[in-house]
Design an enzyme around this catalytic site. Structure first.
Site, PDB file in Angstrom:
ATOM      1  N   GLY A 183       0.825  -1.207   0.000  1.00  3.96           N
ATOM      2  CA  GLY A 183       0.000   0.000   0.000  1.00  3.96           C
ATOM      3  C   GLY A 183       0.852   1.247   0.000  1.00  3.96           C
ATOM      4  N   ASN A 184       0.215   2.373   0.212  1.00  4.16           N
ATOM      5  CA  ASN A 184       0.951   3.638   0.274  1.00  4.16           C
ATOM      6  C   ASN A 184       0.303   4.556   1.311  1.00  4.16           C
ATOM      7  OD1 ASN A 184      -1.062   5.469  -1.137  1.00  4.16           O
ATOM      8  ND2 ASN A 184      -0.751   3.912  -2.713  1.00  4.16           N
TER       9      ASN A 184
END
Ligand code: CTP
Ligand code: CA
Length: 232
Positions: free
Chosen positions: A33-34
């Site tokens: 993810g980020n």
């Protein structure tokens, strides 16, 4: 027409906004993810609603509540976001890609939780593949008069300034506007205040004064309005 006030330009218009980060699964419990919070995209959605637009929010992972008046489409991966955007933009007047889309995803998703082995110290190698460029795809397939806005978080480096990188990205993507976040200072993700520069395809560069993501959202809409076809 020429006499309409700028505050009414979005009234009744269909606006589609992507927000938040995508999550690319590795196995049933893990993902890549980020740090996108979704705040800027959600602020854009709220500002467009305030201006009378019909808003569809295609949302990845976000840390803020989406406005209840928006049509919400929840997605997880870049591929799901691509499909949801492709569907949502069909009758849209304005499309804003504010989401942080993963450039890569694991080439395979393990069907069972990945285990470490007891008898050796080996670690698995994760192979990645490219995700599609959603923005470029939307630009290529856009209907006449549809305004497409992209975002870019850039840092300056040996090959150019953040502004130079963003100018090249705007040309590469073919969108009408690119909202540049200069993240060289490293203080944008998840924070309340932000500072952006809006680049237009005609070469115009409009700096937006630093402020809350809500205020910046208003300034971004002010930059979009002149491009929106007044005749519907
Ligand atoms: N974007 C997209 N699909 C992707 C990656 C990015 O639609 N697979 C969109 C983002 O939502 C943003 C714009 O493209 O509006 C620019 O994203 P950015 O990550 O800055 O651009 P990239 O083309 O991925 O280039 P970079 O190698 O700098 O990450
Ligand atoms: Ca990227």
């Amino acid at each position: 027409g020429a006499g309409s006030s700028s505050s009414s330009v979005l009234a009744g218009r269909r606006v589609v906004i992507s927000a938040g980060g995508t999550r690319e699964p590795l196995d049933p419990v893990r993902f890549l993810g980020n740090r996108s919070s979704g705040r800027q995209g959600v602020a854009l959605a709220r500002a467009a609603l305030d201006r009378g637009a019909k808003v569809t929010l295609v949302s990845g992972s976000i840390e803020v509540a989406p406005p209840p008046e928006a049509d919400l489409v929840r997605v997880e991966t870049a591929l799901q976001m691509r499909d949801a955007m492709t569907e949502a933009v069909r009758d849209a007047d304005v499309v804003v890609m504010a989401a942080a889309v993963a450039d890569f995803r694991p080439s395979e998703v393990a069907r069972h939780k990945i285990k470490k082995t007891v008898d050796d110290e080996d670690a698995p190698v994760v192979t990645l593949v490219r995700n599609p460029d959603i923005l470029a795809g939307l630009v290529a397939a856009r209907r006449p008069g549809q305004v497409v806005v992209g975002f870019a978080a850039e840092t300056g480096d040996d090959t150019g300034t953040a502004l130079e990188h963003a100018t090249a990205k705007l040309a590469r993507k073919g969108c009408d506007l690119l909202v540049l976040n200069d993240v060289s200072a490293g203080k944008v993700f998840g924070k309340d205040d932000t500072e952006v520069v809006v680049l237009a395809a005609d070469g115009t560069v409009t700096p937006v004064p630093p402020g809350s993501k809500e205020r910046v959202a208003e300034a971004i809409w002010d930059a979009v309005l002149p491009l929106v076809n007044q005749d519907g």
